[in-house]
Design an enzyme around this catalytic site. Structure first.
Site, PDB file in Angstrom:
ATOM      1  N   HIS A 207       0.814  -1.214   0.000  1.00  0.00           N
ATOM      2  CA  HIS A 207       0.000   0.000   0.000  1.00  0.00           C
ATOM      3  C   HIS A 207       0.846   1.262   0.000  1.00  0.00           C
ATOM      4  O   HIS A 207       0.342   2.344  -0.283  1.00  0.00           O
ATOM      5  CB  HIS A 207      -1.004  -0.049   1.157  1.00  0.00           C
ATOM      6  CG  HIS A 207      -2.161  -0.966   0.867  1.00  0.00           C
ATOM      7  ND1 HIS A 207      -3.467  -0.595   0.996  1.00  0.00           N
ATOM      8  CD2 HIS A 207      -2.184  -2.233   0.390  1.00  0.00           C
ATOM      9  CE1 HIS A 207      -4.255  -1.611   0.637  1.00  0.00           C
ATOM     10  NE2 HIS A 207      -3.491  -2.611   0.275  1.00  0.00           N
ATOM     11  N   SER A 211       0.246  -1.293  -6.367  1.00  0.00           N
ATOM     12  CA  SER A 211       0.439  -2.417  -7.288  1.00  0.00           C
ATOM     13  C   SER A 211       1.233  -1.985  -8.513  1.00  0.00           C
ATOM     14  O   SER A 211       1.074  -0.872  -9.004  1.00  0.00           O
ATOM     15  CB  SER A 211      -0.915  -2.936  -7.756  1.00  0.00           C
ATOM     16  OG  SER A 211      -1.536  -3.679  -6.748  1.00  0.00           O
ATOM     17  N   LYS A 234     -13.268  -8.544  -9.084  1.00  0.00           N
ATOM     18  CA  LYS A 234     -12.329  -9.338  -9.872  1.00  0.00           C
ATOM     19  C   LYS A 234     -11.666 -10.407  -9.002  1.00  0.00           C
ATOM     20  O   LYS A 234     -11.497 -11.555  -9.424  1.00  0.00           O
ATOM     21  CB  LYS A 234     -11.266  -8.418 -10.474  1.00  0.00           C
ATOM     22  CG  LYS A 234     -10.478  -9.091 -11.565  1.00  0.00           C
ATOM     23  CD  LYS A 234      -9.604  -8.104 -12.292  1.00  0.00           C
ATOM     24  CE  LYS A 234      -8.884  -8.799 -13.430  1.00  0.00           C
ATOM     25  NZ  LYS A 234      -8.090  -7.880 -14.224  1.00  0.00           N
ATOM     26  N   ASP A 235     -11.286 -10.026  -7.767  1.00  0.00           N
ATOM     27  CA  ASP A 235     -10.679 -11.005  -6.860  1.00  0.00           C
ATOM     28  C   ASP A 235     -11.680 -12.108  -6.512  1.00  0.00           C
ATOM     29  O   ASP A 235     -11.311 -13.283  -6.452  1.00  0.00           O
ATOM     30  CB  ASP A 235     -10.176 -10.327  -5.583  1.00  0.00           C
ATOM     31  CG  ASP A 235      -8.794  -9.712  -5.794  1.00  0.00           C
ATOM     32  OD1 ASP A 235      -8.174 -10.006  -6.829  1.00  0.00           O
ATOM     33  OD2 ASP A 235      -8.345  -8.941  -4.934  1.00  0.00           O
ATOM     34  N   GLU A 278       7.811 -33.586  -2.064  1.00  0.00           N
ATOM     35  CA  GLU A 278       6.569 -33.099  -2.662  1.00  0.00           C
ATOM     36  C   GLU A 278       6.900 -32.334  -3.938  1.00  0.00           C
ATOM     37  O   GLU A 278       8.008 -31.804  -4.092  1.00  0.00           O
ATOM     38  CB  GLU A 278       5.864 -32.174  -1.670  1.00  0.00           C
ATOM     39  CG  GLU A 278       5.384 -32.887  -0.441  1.00  0.00           C
ATOM     40  CD  GLU A 278       4.253 -33.842  -0.754  1.00  0.00           C
ATOM     41  OE1 GLU A 278       3.098 -33.478  -0.540  1.00  0.00           O
ATOM     42  OE2 GLU A 278       4.534 -34.953  -1.242  1.00  0.00           O
TER      43      GLU A 278
END
Lengths: 424, 179
Positions: A207, A211, A234-235, A278
């Site tokens: 923040h 972004s 959108k998320d 894994e």
């Protein structure tokens, strides 16, 4: 309701916080779906913590009880199978989201100034995630659990002088044993909360710098839109797609990513004929095996994870962003991804025949990609500038330059401090 | 000495002494307080008490191997054939050369800690020696590393023959017998 919120607001900046960090938080309008994976990783973290807490209510961290208690969860606890498969699938989902998130950061050059701290807090998160996953994998106390822990704790034997003592200290026993299991359980419960704290730091940093976006430069204010409702929607869309895929694995193929050998209780007297980690550790495991020397292998493997932290220094191209306007960088990115897949394939198979040299060649290219990035970038810069930049890049460069000088003037006006680190 | 003859107080010096003593003493205190926690992670006394194991050699035919636990670790006891002994005695191993005679008390019996010196897996028995399934180290019938990432030969535990058919693995009162 208004009264209640008003009462709170006079004592705690609730409305201001929500407005500033969520509803009105300015977000670049050109974000693609590749920017969904951070929030998806956050959702998986929440799934893992919730399912983990409920599993801990039924699990018994004791070498003689652990394996059976997992089977007890699977067979007798109400919905135990669901909670356990959500947790085991969630571990893979977490790495899948984080790897895509990292690949996006690499592709679009999001690690570049001013987002170095985003990248480094992310690197810390990756290490914490790896440690948590590794410790959690011991808990079912199956053969793969046991021998995975045995191999990874042995890695610390490569530490000069103190190596052997350190391995015994880490295990609390001469081999992985009861003491190891109980401490791994304690730490596996603790680390996720440290991850939550680190995620908060990651978000505070986000923040501050905002972004990144596919273009690679900071957009002007008019190109930012409020986070809510555009990106909440959108998320949420991304989350629903994620849950569709996740549910397929949980309900229809939960054992796909669990090694069958892990349904055999741990046996300290016998290593399974073919042990594999894994899937999310396979490339690093292949790098470990590629070096025919213990200390060298351990250093190479540690470096293969940590070297990402150097990206902000290694990538000094004059063209903003990552692969979008840099064809050579783009080719390097895809070759690097291919190389990781090759390493993953090598790591999944026994070290025999052509796989040994293949793993070594792939390891060489893995590190070469980092080592030669600067030289390739320089050459690419020269080539692109000589050829003439596309108009949009030219416009971006000059608008960025203008923003920079603008910022510098502001800074000088405010604090009279010379110098600006945004130049590098 | 009269008070008015005292030199003026050097505030910087006082601060320095005060800060240094405070941080050194506090640091030492914190370090000392950490010790019990660090030490608690080391093997506890019940783990340490698994120091010796007895193993019977009865019924292990030439060419056969038996695995016994010692300190939670597997110990390989290999009854070697005459052929294996001669071929081992004529070579010095590979990456970590050592004579076969230095690795056995009685050439018929090879006693090894069955943990790969690379990363702690248990090597699998093969005709020619051992093969580690984890990272592909190969050991011969003297437990010497031939190829692969393992840096050293398989470790030899301290052991002694109490009779021709029984050994004690681990440190006993007497130092282990050298042949």
């Amino acid at each position: 309701m208004k009264h209640v919120i008003g009462w709170i607001d006079r004592r705690f900046p609730l409305t201001a916080f929500v407005k500033h960090e969520l509803t009105e938080y300015p977000t670049p309008r050109n974000l693609s779906f590749w920017w969904n994976f951070g929030s998806l990783a956050g959702i998986v973290l929440v799934i893992q913590i919730i399912t983990g807490i409920f599993l801990a209510m039924h699990y018994k961290p004791d070498a003689s009880l652990a394996f059976d208690s997992v089977e007890h969860i699977m067979r007798e606890v109400n919905y135990g199978w669901l909670i356990r498969f959500m947790h085991s699938t969630g571990a893979s989902a977490f790495f899948a989201m984080i790897f895509i998130h990292m690949a996006r950061t690499l592709y679009y050059g999001s690690y570049r100034a001013p987002r170095e701290l985003m990248w480094w807090t992310g690197q810390v998160l990756l290490l914490l995630l790896m440690a948590t996953a590794f410790m959690g994998y011991l808990l079912p106390w199956g053969q793969m659990s046991y021998w995975g822990a045995q191999v990874i704790t042995s890695l610390f034997g490569a530490v000069p002088f103190l190596g052997d003592e350190m391995v015994i200290w880490l295990r609390g026993d001469f081999t992985v044993g009861n003491a190891t299991l109980t401490r791994f359980f304690a730490l596996h419960y603790l680390l996720p909360f440290i991850i939550v704290a680190a995620v908060i730091i990651h978000l505070v940093a986000l923040h501050a710098v905002r972004s990144s976006n596919p273009s690679g430069i900071n957009l002007k204010d008019k190109n930012n839109i409020p986070f809510h409702p555009y990106f909440t929607v959108k998320d949420l869309f991304g989350i629903s797609v994620f849950f569709t895929v996740y549910s397929y694995f949980v309900f229809f193929n939960p054992n796909l990513l669990i090694e069958a050998d892990n349904y055999i209780p741990a046996n300290p007297m016998q290593t399974p004929a073919h042990i594999v980690p894994e899937w999310y550790f396979l490339p690093f495991y292949a790098i470990l095996r590629a070096v025919p020397d213990l200390v060298g292998g351990v250093i190479a493997m540690a470096l293969s994870v940590m070297i990402f932290a150097a990206m902000p220094y290694l990538d000094r191209s004059k063209i903003p962003g990552g692969a979008r306007y840099r064809p050579i960088f783009r080719i390097m990115f895809y070759l690097f991804m291919l190389d990781i897949l090759v390493l993953g394939y090598v790591g999944a198979h026994p070290p025999e025949g052509f796989l040994v040299p293949l793993g070594q060649i792939a390891t060489f290219f893995y590190f070469a990609a980092f080592a030669f990035l600067r030289f390739f970038s320089k050459w690419e810069d020269k080539w692109l500038f000589n050829r003439g930049l596309p108009a949009e890049v030219q416009a971006m460069l000059s608008s960025e330059q203008a923003q920079k000088t603008d910022r510098r003037h502001h800074k000088k006006d405010r604090r009279e401090t010379p110098g600006d680190n945004h130049n590098d | 000495m009269a008070d008015d003859e005292n030199p003026p107080i050097d505030e910087n010096r006082r601060d320095f002494i005060l800060n240094t003593t405070t941080s050194v003493v506090a640091g030492a205190g914190i370090a000392t307080a950490c010790w019990p926690f660090i030490s608690s992670m080391n093997p506890s006394s019940d783990v340490l008490s698994k120091a010796t194991s007895e193993a019977s050699l009865k019924g292990i035919e030439p060419g056969e191997m038996k695995t016994v636990p010692w300190q939670g670790k597997p110990v390989f006891i290999l009854h070697r054939t005459k052929k294996q002994i001669t071929s081992m005695e004529t070579s010095d191993g590979g990456k970590d050369p050592q004579a076969d005679a230095e690795r056995v008390q009685n050439p018929d019996w090879l006693v090894l800690v069955g943990i790969c010196t690379h990363l702690g897996c248990v090597p699998a028995r093969k005709k020619e020696g051992w093969f580690c399934p984890c990272h592909g180290s190969v050991y011969d019938n003297s437990g010497r590393v031939l190829t692969g990432p393992a840096p050293r030969n398989l470790e030899l535990p301290p052991y002694e023959f109490v009779s021709s058919e029984k050994i004690i693995i681990g440190k006993t009162e007497k130092p282990p017998i050298k042949s």
